[in-house]
Motif scaffolding. Sequence first.
Motif, PDB file in Angstrom:
ATOM      1  N   GLY A  70       0.890  -1.275  -0.160  1.00 22.50           N
ATOM      2  CA  GLY A  70       0.223  -0.061   0.105  1.00 22.50           C
ATOM      3  C   GLY A  70       0.809   1.187  -0.244  1.00 22.50           C
ATOM      4  N   ILE A  71       0.195   2.495   0.078  1.00 21.59           N
ATOM      5  CA  ILE A  71       0.875   3.604   0.076  1.00 21.59           C
ATOM      6  C   ILE A  71       1.741   3.812   1.388  1.00 21.59           C
ATOM      7  CG2 ILE A  71      -0.965   4.883   1.530  1.00 21.59           C
ATOM      8  CD1 ILE A  71       0.895   6.213  -1.931  1.00 21.59           C
ATOM      9  N   ALA A  72       1.285   3.204   2.494  1.00 19.72           N
ATOM     10  CA  ALA A  72       2.172   3.373   3.428  1.00 19.72           C
ATOM     11  C   ALA A  72       3.749   2.726   3.440  1.00 19.72           C
ATOM     12  CB  ALA A  72       1.713   2.794   4.871  1.00 19.72           C
ATOM     13  N   ARG A  73       3.684   1.644   2.574  1.00 16.84           N
ATOM     14  CA  ARG A  73       5.065   1.273   2.262  1.00 16.84           C
ATOM     15  C   ARG A  73       5.815   2.001   1.155  1.00 16.84           C
ATOM     16  NH1 ARG A  73       8.581  -2.766   4.155  1.00 16.84           N
ATOM     17  NH2 ARG A  73      10.406  -1.498   3.355  1.00 16.84           N
ATOM     18  N   ARG A  74       5.057   2.795   0.314  1.00 20.66           N
ATOM     19  CA  ARG A  74       5.672   3.762  -0.437  1.00 20.66           C
ATOM     20  C   ARG A  74       6.439   4.855   0.417  1.00 20.66           C
ATOM     21  NH1 ARG A  74       3.045   7.777  -5.096  1.00 20.66           N
ATOM     22  NH2 ARG A  74       5.216   8.942  -5.426  1.00 20.66           N
ATOM     23  N   VAL A  75       5.806   5.373   1.343  1.00 16.10           N
ATOM     24  CA  VAL A  75       6.210   6.388   2.212  1.00 16.10           C
ATOM     25  C   VAL A  75       7.519   5.910   2.861  1.00 16.10           C
ATOM     26  CG1 VAL A  75       5.714   7.707   4.230  1.00 16.10           C
ATOM     27  CG2 VAL A  75       3.978   7.415   2.432  1.00 16.10           C
ATOM     28  N   GLN A  76       7.365   4.531   3.410  1.00 15.42           N
ATOM     29  CA  GLN A  76       8.536   4.079   4.006  1.00 15.42           C
ATOM     30  C   GLN A  76       9.781   3.960   3.008  1.00 15.42           C
ATOM     31  OE1 GLN A  76       7.829   0.363   6.209  1.00 15.42           O
ATOM     32  NE2 GLN A  76       5.741   1.264   6.661  1.00 15.42           N
ATOM     33  N   ASP A  77       9.646   3.598   1.975  1.00 19.21           N
ATOM     34  CA  ASP A  77      10.704   3.422   0.870  1.00 19.21           C
ATOM     35  C   ASP A  77      11.306   5.005   0.565  1.00 19.21           C
ATOM     36  OD1 ASP A  77      10.135   0.774   0.918  1.00 19.21           O
ATOM     37  OD2 ASP A  77       8.907   0.810  -0.932  1.00 19.21           O
ATOM     38  N   GLU A  78      10.386   5.831   0.281  1.00 18.54           N
ATOM     39  CA  GLU A  78      10.817   7.010  -0.139  1.00 18.54           C
ATOM     40  C   GLU A  78      11.507   7.844   0.842  1.00 18.54           C
ATOM     41  OE1 GLU A  78       7.747   8.084  -3.771  1.00 18.54           O
ATOM     42  OE2 GLU A  78       7.260   8.939  -1.804  1.00 18.54           O
ATOM     43  N   THR A  79      11.140   7.575   2.220  1.00 17.69           N
ATOM     44  CA  THR A  79      11.753   8.466   3.225  1.00 17.69           C
ATOM     45  C   THR A  79      13.173   7.644   3.686  1.00 17.69           C
ATOM     46  OG1 THR A  79      10.363   7.107   4.944  1.00 17.69           O
ATOM     47  CG2 THR A  79       9.649   9.438   4.287  1.00 17.69           C
ATOM     48  N   ALA A  80      13.358   6.377   3.404  1.00 20.57           N
ATOM     49  CA  ALA A  80      14.494   5.765   3.653  1.00 20.57           C
ATOM     50  C   ALA A  80      15.673   6.055   2.813  1.00 20.57           C
ATOM     51  CB  ALA A  80      14.321   4.252   3.677  1.00 20.57           C
ATOM     52  N   ALA A  81      15.023   6.237   1.204  1.00 22.68           N
ATOM     53  CA  ALA A  81      15.998   6.838   0.350  1.00 22.68           C
ATOM     54  C   ALA A  81      16.511   8.290   0.891  1.00 22.68           C
ATOM     55  CB  ALA A  81      15.288   6.875  -1.008  1.00 22.68           C
ATOM     56  N   GLN A  82      15.670   8.844   1.065  1.00 23.79           N
ATOM     57  CA  GLN A  82      16.148  10.397   1.591  1.00 23.79           C
ATOM     58  C   GLN A  82      17.038  10.376   2.814  1.00 23.79           C
ATOM     59  OE1 GLN A  82      14.421  12.609  -1.308  1.00 23.79           O
ATOM     60  NE2 GLN A  82      15.161  13.843   0.445  1.00 23.79           N
ATOM     61  N   ARG A  83      16.699   9.410   3.744  1.00 18.01           N
ATOM     62  CA  ARG A  83      17.835   9.395   4.685  1.00 18.01           C
ATOM     63  C   ARG A  83      19.344   8.956   4.212  1.00 18.01           C
ATOM     64  NH1 ARG A  83      13.471   6.818   7.349  1.00 18.01           N
ATOM     65  NH2 ARG A  83      14.196   4.707   6.969  1.00 18.01           N
ATOM     66  N   HIS A  84      19.512   8.271   3.301  1.00 21.05           N
ATOM     67  CA  HIS A  84      20.733   7.875   2.754  1.00 21.05           C
ATOM     68  C   HIS A  84      20.934   8.910   1.592  1.00 21.05           C
ATOM     69  CE1 HIS A  84      21.069   4.050   4.757  1.00 21.05           C
ATOM     70  NE2 HIS A  84      19.743   4.059   4.691  1.00 21.05           N
ATOM     71  N   GLY A  85      20.483  10.047   1.418  1.00 13.61           N
ATOM     72  CA  GLY A  85      21.181  11.180   0.558  1.00 13.61           C
ATOM     73  C   GLY A  85      20.743  11.115  -0.882  1.00 13.61           C
ATOM     74  N   ILE A  86      19.556  10.065  -1.176  1.00 16.30           N
ATOM     75  CA  ILE A  86      19.093  10.067  -2.572  1.00 16.30           C
ATOM     76  C   ILE A  86      17.617  10.210  -2.508  1.00 16.30           C
ATOM     77  CG2 ILE A  86      18.796   8.101  -4.257  1.00 16.30           C
ATOM     78  CD1 ILE A  86      21.213   6.328  -2.654  1.00 16.30           C
ATOM     79  N   VAL A  87      17.176  10.813  -3.716  1.00 15.07           N
ATOM     80  CA  VAL A  87      15.822  11.223  -3.876  1.00 15.07           C
ATOM     81  C   VAL A  87      14.919   9.999  -3.833  1.00 15.07           C
ATOM     82  CG1 VAL A  87      15.674  10.872  -6.237  1.00 15.07           C
ATOM     83  CG2 VAL A  87      14.260  12.523  -5.094  1.00 15.07           C
ATOM     84  N   GLY A  88      13.886  10.335  -2.912  1.00 15.92           N
ATOM     85  CA  GLY A  88      12.944   9.081  -2.537  1.00 15.92           C
ATOM     86  C   GLY A  88      11.783   9.304  -3.773  1.00 15.92           C
ATOM     87  N   GLN A  89      11.899   8.361  -4.725  1.00 10.22           N
ATOM     88  CA  GLN A  89      10.525   8.394  -5.827  1.00 10.22           C
ATOM     89  C   GLN A  89      10.324   6.994  -5.858  1.00 10.22           C
ATOM     90  OE1 GLN A  89      10.291   7.441  -9.075  1.00 10.22           O
ATOM     91  NE2 GLN A  89       8.250   8.689  -9.043  1.00 10.22           N
ATOM     92  N   GLU A  90       9.150   6.794  -6.131  1.00 15.11           N
ATOM     93  CA  GLU A  90       8.640   5.263  -6.031  1.00 15.11           C
ATOM     94  C   GLU A  90       9.029   4.484  -7.068  1.00 15.11           C
ATOM     95  OE1 GLU A  90       4.449   4.305  -6.661  1.00 15.11           O
ATOM     96  OE2 GLU A  90       4.474   5.976  -8.196  1.00 15.11           O
ATOM     97  N   THR A  91       9.479   4.873  -8.203  1.00 13.01           N
ATOM     98  CA  THR A  91       9.855   3.893  -9.146  1.00 13.01           C
ATOM     99  C   THR A  91      11.364   4.113  -9.721  1.00 13.01           C
ATOM    100  OG1 THR A  91       9.417   5.325 -11.238  1.00 13.01           O
ATOM    101  CG2 THR A  91       7.558   3.881 -10.389  1.00 13.01           C
ATOM    102  N   VAL A  92      12.055   4.828  -9.067  1.00  8.39           N
ATOM    103  CA  VAL A  92      13.456   5.364  -9.413  1.00  8.39           C
ATOM    104  C   VAL A  92      14.218   5.131  -8.145  1.00  8.39           C
ATOM    105  CG1 VAL A  92      14.928   7.172 -10.246  1.00  8.39           C
ATOM    106  CG2 VAL A  92      12.792   6.918 -11.534  1.00  8.39           C
ATOM    107  N   GLY A  93      15.609   4.729  -8.329  1.00 12.08           N
ATOM    108  CA  GLY A  93      16.422   4.718  -7.373  1.00 12.08           C
ATOM    109  C   GLY A  93      16.039   3.576  -6.355  1.00 12.08           C
TER     110      GLY A  93
END
Length: 421
Positions: A70-93
């Motif tokens: 669901g959307i909750a997991r998208r939020v977790q994935d994108e915020t995790a990417a941001q924590r590592h200095g990489i843009v949080g985007q659902e299909t990229v990175g």
Amino acid sequence: MRTPLLVTGLTHSDLPIDQIALYDTDRQRLSIIGSVAARMAVRGRVALCESVADCVGGADVVFTSIRVGGIARRVQDETAAQRHGIVGQETVGPAGFAMATRTIPHAVRYAREIARLAPAAWIINFTNPVGMITEAMRTVTDRVIGICDTPTELFEEVAHALGLESQRCYFDYFGLNHLGWLREVYSDGEPQLHRLWNDAERLRAVYKVPLFEPSFLRDLQLLPTEYVYYYEQPRRSFQNVQRAGQTRGQAIAELTKALFKALGDPKLDQVAVYQAYLSTRSAGYMQLESGSPRPAAPSPVSQLSGYDKIALAVVRAIHGNANAIVPLSVQNRGNIADLLDDDVIEVPCVVNANGAQPVHVGAVPDRVRPLLTRVKEYERRTVQATLVQSIDRARDALAVNPLVPDLATADRLIADLSPLW
């Protein structure tokens, strides 16, 4: 979320549709969205199904569009990417990687079930990341076509900027899903893009939000789809999301929460509520990542593209054996010489009763070849690692992604993004 829009497009068409069957593992969501879809259908019956078998048995066409977690997991994935200095985007990175690894096992299982229950059906896959999911599904059936509206939206915007009718044009396009380039536009046999390169205002007008400088496009002599922005300007996209204080997934989560609350109010018009949601969601597309100060204004050609339009074009072309040309995600089969035959690419295809056959696009320009081949290598490795569920191979795959600087970062990301499947 786009199911009612798709139902509207299909049932407004000239296709002989008797029934559209819907299935979701979330019964409450199925009931609510199914109700909106039934209200928007102009003919045929919208049936809500208890199982995959009830839904797809005997179907002529099956659309697959799922979001595992669901959307909750998208939020977790994108915020995790941001924590590592990489843009949080659902299909990229990294977020796109996590989405792919969680989704592939389920998508393959559905593909296998569809092939068993409706062996003559064409599977039209909307599930993101479309290229990787389609490639994985093709390991169990070859009757899968990946579909996305990103290329056709670019085509319509470019035709509008050039003052041309898109239906009279041929668009020379190549790439992967969410990593494509428009190389030329032909109208009445004549190339047209040379008219844009020295017109900064019209080049900017091609994109709804500020993504690429006209000088960059002039030098490139190609028009990228908007997702190329994340690879060309990774720092800017990351910093813009940081400044915004939320990812796109968080913004969508808030919109969707409000939507379902409104849809539960019997005093409100469900269709009007849903259409307002789509309008607001579309206006905010890539606003955060681009740093645009305001939502995008509606495009004058927005009614000519979209998921429902391209889905209808594909189904109509298959049903009517029409030989329509549509950009789709299909097996490479030597089309792009730098890639493997089994790789799924995104190119114009001739669509008829035999499915989608790719149009030969020729040699890839030197300027973009390294990015194209590296992203495909990452995609290929991610699919293979997920099919055998190997964490070590998944880590190696993620390290190949152009937005991930090294294996150590990939290792930290794997730990932060788990579970992967």
